[in-house]
Design an enzyme around this catalytic site. Structure first.
Site, short mmCIF file in Angstrom:
data_model
loop_
_atom_site.label_atom_id
_atom_site.label_comp_id
_atom_site.label_asym_id
_atom_site.label_seq_id
_atom_site.Cartn_x
_atom_site.Cartn_y
_atom_site.Cartn_z
N ASP A 84 -119.80 38.44 35.53
CA ASP A 84 -119.50 37.51 34.44
C ASP A 84 -120.44 37.74 33.26
O ASP A 84 -121.53 38.28 33.39
CB ASP A 84 -119.64 36.08 34.96
CG ASP A 84 -118.68 35.12 34.29
OD1 ASP A 84 -118.27 35.38 33.15
OD2 ASP A 84 -118.33 34.10 34.92
N GLU B 137 -120.80 40.69 28.22
CA GLU B 137 -120.65 41.16 26.83
C GLU B 137 -121.92 41.84 26.26
O GLU B 137 -121.75 42.79 25.49
CB GLU B 137 -120.25 39.99 25.93
CG GLU B 137 -118.90 39.40 26.24
CD GLU B 137 -118.94 38.42 27.44
OE1 GLU B 137 -117.88 38.19 28.03
OE2 GLU B 137 -120.05 37.94 27.78
N ASP C 31 -112.49 33.24 29.44
CA ASP C 31 -112.29 31.79 29.60
C ASP C 31 -111.27 31.28 28.59
O ASP C 31 -111.57 30.51 27.68
CB ASP C 31 -113.62 31.06 29.44
CG ASP C 31 -114.63 31.47 30.49
OD1 ASP C 31 -114.20 31.94 31.56
OD2 ASP C 31 -115.84 31.33 30.25
#
Length: 1000
Positions: free
Chosen positions: A594, A597, A675
């Site tokens: 997760d 980035e 998300d």
């Protein structure tokens, strides 16, 4: 006719070819050109193979000597016989088997041609632009050890610009959320963010692609910043007074604030007060009315915008229309009107994870247009911003323009092919083959935000088994650790008293276990301290005392450092992987990476994001902004494989990551779309996002089926139902949205349900007599019947560079109708999925490509190609069609992917065209396929004599079925037949591995 004039010159080493003033030097498969003019002082072309030519250029006196790549794997130079490099008085000609590049000696401009001499791409006038770039000090960030060298501070900003004919279309660029499909004439900023994945690869319907080797912030389309409204327009308030718009704020108690607005720029949370933050105007939310409570408020921005008559716009003439391309940033509910027209229908996004949306409208220069924005913030930290791209004329908009903020040089690969698959194959040749993912990955995954305990995990998986609903993977999301110990990789003992027993229980129920691991560490953990001691943590967030939503402070590790990657994996291995490896069987089957980035902090300005995640071991985060997820994937993939080095029955690695970049497919990595919101427009956006991502070369993609962030109305509706049993209108919509999203998810590579509360197990969405429940179970069971079909495609992705989720333009290029269709696609070679993206829709328009006829998947009804039709789409099903000539192998009903062998395959064949299919099988979970331990069966259908031929089985593996049955079912145009997967009438073929044919 070949239009390239070629003068053959033998291969030689560093010999000057100086028939013109330009300097030309060849060295093997490379040629260096120093043109007479243009910004590029040095241009180097390199033949990579029959289909690919690399181009490097710089405005400096020489190209960088040492330039390792994070995306390109080692390549084998082509044999001298496979290319020629020659020149005449005007040009240098670099010719491979299937692609030629011609460089103009005077200007350095390049034109590309295919094998027949047909022009594919031509550089525009002044098509290479360079500027020297120095990284602003505020973007350096801080590190515990080391700093920013002078070399790291400097680079080039470049733009490459190519002319593009009006009938060209562009795709790829990663995954973006504005429901845009064909990117011709559009703009896209390329950076990594939650729900946004940027890959520097663009494909053309002219059957070429460009992959540029840059890791910085990039732009496709307009190379300039979006402008604040007051820089693009004259502004007038709601009463017509020049100078500003009018903002009206009304809180939930009726308190009103009316004020002038010189722009709509409420997009970012303010960076904290610190040395670095004080070096710039942060703008953003601090400019909202002080002391005004946005929770429950309504806000209206209104007035008039008038396009200025200056600069390039003035050339269009005062009374001419100009297309303006806007970008809207928002959280909460928002609508936008221009001249009374709703240009942005209502959209919503949660406050902590704002979204952006692009729209265009024509405005007349010198004429006022009424603007009205209606905004209902969703919480105290909501976001609202409206900017506009600098207007350009149609020719400029439709050029192929690529801009990179910072790189060592301009560096790109031109990839030619006969079709999209060839081009994507070229991309994977350069960036690495896709791994063959474990078979169970194709099954259903259940996840939620989040399971709170081992009991949660075991009970929910057991409920799937009790209900006989197929499932393979259950996922543990974040915060299974003790709250202050993010990054410790330990299960919190009171909620997970015996992790090994939990994992054993999951495996005893024939499930797989995936766990969320972040590259994030609280600074109080031993793992943070261990990494930080070696200078391997990004420290700006700690220096600025940034606390996350749970109230703790931490940061991300520097995955660009090889030593950091090895230590990161060692920590995971010690606490999770090898720790729960029982008797040679891992307890952890897969990794959910997760925030890769990396996301150190949400909703910050771009410059501060760079400061928070750098500098890296390789350079500043300005230069290495987009590639973090690839190097992070490297850490886990190579880390896990190192544990099994030399050992038998090594389990395949599998990673799911929230970000993505060029080359991740070689690390057995898939991406999900982040998300996302739970609205119909969010679901529709995933269709175009997934298609363009798949065409960006990474074959496995998925999403949070049902959406992640949930509107309050849906939460309230579920609570009401739990208390009273009442299904109100919001709950009806919620259930239908979930049903449609699950139908959509059955026809993409990853089939995974996930989201915030309400929980997403199907029995928590709707009771078992409800159509939403029945629909999910139907498509879940169908997915498992399709396992032989899907697993064969997964193997093709590895062996043949195949793409599973296929935009229609991939298979039906040449049919102009398909170039802008982003809401139906091919799932493999046979199935055209047509999801429903609107509430209460019970039909939808479908286009049937003209290259073939089509069959209704469920009824066998035949449709001619080349037409648009409105087809039925009842609540429980979406339209799915099968192309003529398709061969679909259906396996047995199963509750997990390897519950039983496919001893009997119902082989559906659809008449109208010849067809073929390669059935692939192996052991499903290990790397023995790398040793050649797999089997294939070639199946062919001859439409003229209605014969199906099974070739000799090639290869073998442990546990292979030596004998099996194929029940061949022919679907005819004039004899519709319903899909029957239990006992369809067909011709039975006994297959023992030898070639055999059957006439139908």
């Amino acid at each position: 006719m070949n239009i390239i004039k070629t003068l053959m010159v033998g291969a030689f080493s560093m010999t000057a070819l100086t028939m013109a003033a330009a300097e030309v030097q060849q060295n093997g498969n490379k040629v260096m050109v120093k043109p007479d003019g243009g910004q590029a002082k040095v241009i180097c072309l390199e033949v990579m193979n029959d289909n690919i030519i690399r181009v490097r250029a710089t405005s400096e006196s020489a190209l960088p000597v040492k330039k390792p790549s994070l995306m390109i794997v080692p390549q084998i130079a082509p044999a001298k016989k496979n290319y020629t490099i020659s020149e005449d008085e005007q040009s240098v000609i670099v010719k491979a088997k299937n692609v030629t590049a011609v460089v103009n000696k005077a200007t350095g401009a390049i034109v590309f041609f295919d094998a027949t001499g047909k022009q594919l791409l031509k550089e525009a006038k002044d098509g290479k632009k360079f500027q020297n770039f120095t990284v602003p000090e505020r973007e350096y960030g801080v590190r515990n050890i080391g700093g920013v060298t002078e070399e790291m501070k400097h680079g080039l900003t470049w733009q490459m610009l190519f002319d593009s004919p009006s009938d060209e279309a562009f795709y790829g660029l990663g995954q973006h959320q504005s429901e845009e499909f064909n990117m011709k004439g559009k703009n896209e900023d390329l950076f990594q963010y939650n729900t946004k994945v940027s890959i520097p690869f663009v494909l053309s319907n002219k059957n070429y692609g460009i992959l540029w080797d840059s890791y910085s912030y990039c732009r496709f389309g307009n190379p300039n910043d979006y402008l604040q409204l007051n820089r693009a327009f004259k502004l007038y308030d709601r009463r017509g007074k020049e100078g500003h718009l009018t903002g009206t704020y009304v809180d939930k108690n009726g308190k009103k604030v009316v004020r002038d607005e010189d722009s709509i720029y409420y997009e970012y949370a303010c960076p904290p007060t610190s040395e670095i933050a004080n070096k710039t105007d942060n703008g953003g939310l601090k400019n909202l009315p002080k002391g005004f409570n946005l929770q429950g408020a309504t806000v209206t921005y209104e007035g008039f915008i008038e396009p200025e008559c200056c600069g390039r716009c003035a050339k269009a003439g005062k009374n001419e229309k100009q297309l303006y391309q806007f970008i809207l940033y928002y959280a909460g509910y928002i609508k936008v009107y221009i001249d009374g027209k709703e240009v942005v229908p209502e959209r919503w996004r949660t406050a902590w994870n704002p979204n952006s949306y692009k729209f265009s409208t024509e405005l007349t220069k010198g004429k006022k247009a009424q603007l009205r924005i209606e905004w209902q913030p969703d919480g105290g930290d909501s976001y609202c911003g409206l900017r506009v791209s600098q207007p350009r004329n149609k020719t400029e908009r439709e050029q192929l323009s690529i801009w990179s903020e910072m790189a060592r040089d301009m560096d790109y690969y031109f990839i030619a092919g006969q079709n999209f698959d060839d081009v994507i194959s070229g991309y994977r040749t350069l960036t690495g083959k896709a791994s063959l993912y474990p078979k169970w990955v194709l099954g259903f995954w259940q996840s939620r935000e989040r399971y709170q305990s081992s009991q949660d995990i075991e009970d929910n998986l057991a409920e799937f088994r009790r209900r006989h609903i197929p499932i393979d993977n259950i996922v543990q999301d974040w915060n299974y650790w003790n709250l202050p110990d993010w990054g410790a990789h330990d299960f919190e003992a009171s909620r997970y008293p015996n992790p090994q027993a939990m994992l054993d229980s999951v495996h005893a129920m024939h499930g797989r276990f995936m766990i969320s691991v972040w590259p994030k560490f609280y600074d109080t953990t031993e793992h943070y301290k261990e990494l930080d001691e070696k200078g391997w943590m990004y420290r700006q967030a700690v220096k600025d005392d940034i606390h996350d939503w749970l109230g703790f402070r931490g940061s991300m590790y520097d995955a660009y450092d090889e030593g950091a990657r090895k230590l990161f994996w060692k920590q995971m291995d010690d606490h999770l992987y090898s720790k729960f490896n029982k008797n040679g069987v891992p307890g952890i089957d897969a990794w959910w990476m997760d925030a890769s980035e990396p996301n150190v902090r949400d909703c910050t300005p771009m410059w501060y994001r760079k400061a928070l995640c750098g500098p890296t071991a390789l350079g500043t985060s300005t230069e290495y902004f987009n590639a973090y997820s690839t190097v992070n994937a490297d850490a886990i993939y190579n880390g896990q494989r190192s544990v099994w080095k030399g050992k038998a029955n090594e389990p395949r690695v599998f990673l799911l990551t929230r970000s993505g970049f060029a080359g991740e497919q070689r690390y057995s990595t898939a991406t999900w779309s982040g998300d996302i919101g739970t609205r119909w427009e969010d679901m529709r956006a995933q269709m175009t996002a997934g298609l363009n991502y798949s065409m960006s070369g990474v074959p496995f993609w998925g999403m949070d089926q049902g959406g992640f962030c949930v509107e309050n109305r849906y939460v309230a509706a579920q609570k009401l139902f739990n208390e009273t049993g009442e299904e109100n209108e919001d709950l009806k919509e919620w259930r239908e949205l979930q049903a449609r999203w699950n139908q959509f998810g059955a026809f993409i590579p990853l089939f995974r349900s996930h989201g915030q509360w309400p929980t997403r197990e199907i029995w928590n969405i709707a009771p078992d007599n409800h159509p939403a429940y029945k629909s999910f179970v139907y498509y879940d069971q169908l997915r498992y019947r399709l396992m032989p079909y899907m697993y064969s495609m997964a193997a093709w992705a590895h062996f043949k560079d195949y793409t599973l989720m296929r935009a229609l333009v991939m298979d039906f290029n040449g049919d102009k109708e398909v170039e802008n269709i982003g809401n139906q696609w091919m799932f493999g070679p046979a199935l055209m999925a047509c999801p429903v993206g609107y509430y209460k829709a019970r039909n939808r328009s479908v286009y049937f490509p003209k290259q073939c006829g089509w069959y209704d998947f469920y009824t066998g009804e035949h449709y001619d190609g080349g037409q648009h039709l409105v087809v039925d789409a009842p609540y429980e099903k979406i339209p799915v069609f099968v192309r003529e000539g398709a061969i679909i192998p259906f396996g047995p009903a199963m509750e997990w992917c390897d519950e039983k062998p496919a001893e009997l395959i119902n082989l559906y064949v659809y008449e109208g065209q010849d067809g073929s299919f390669q059935l692939y099988e192996d052991e499903g979970t290990n790397y023995n396929y790398e040793k050649g331990k797999y089997a294939t069966i070639e199946i062919a259908y001859n439409d003229a004599d209605k014969t199906v031929s099974f070739g000799k089985r090639n290869g073998a593996f442990k546990g292979m079925l030596k004998n099996r049955r194929f029940n061949v079912v022919l679907v005819k145009k004039d004899q519709p037949r319903d899909l029957n997967l239990d006992n369809p009438e067909g011709k039975m073929v006994q297959y023992s591995g030898k070639a055999v044919s059957v006439k139908l």
